[in-house]
Design a protein around this motif. Sequence first.
Motif: not given
Length: 65
Positions: A29-35, A40-51
């Motif tokens: 959804p809009k406003g979600h960190r993964c928007y 999205y839907g896969e396990p998230c590994v932080l720090p995000c590659y988008r950063d």
Amino acid sequence: MKHFTRNPLERMMMQTPKPQQEQEIPAAPKGHRCYGCGRYGEPCVLPCYRDRLPDTAGKRDEAEL
């Protein structure tokens, strides 16, 4: 083609597998960190590659304001 044994599993192993339907993952959804993230839907590994990407880092900070 002849079978080597009378085992029914031998016939099953010779069949080509049927394609499975892919499950649709709803978008974040809009406003979600993964928007807008393609992972999205896969396990998230932080720090995000988008950063780490130079062109999306600034846009992400502006969107959070």
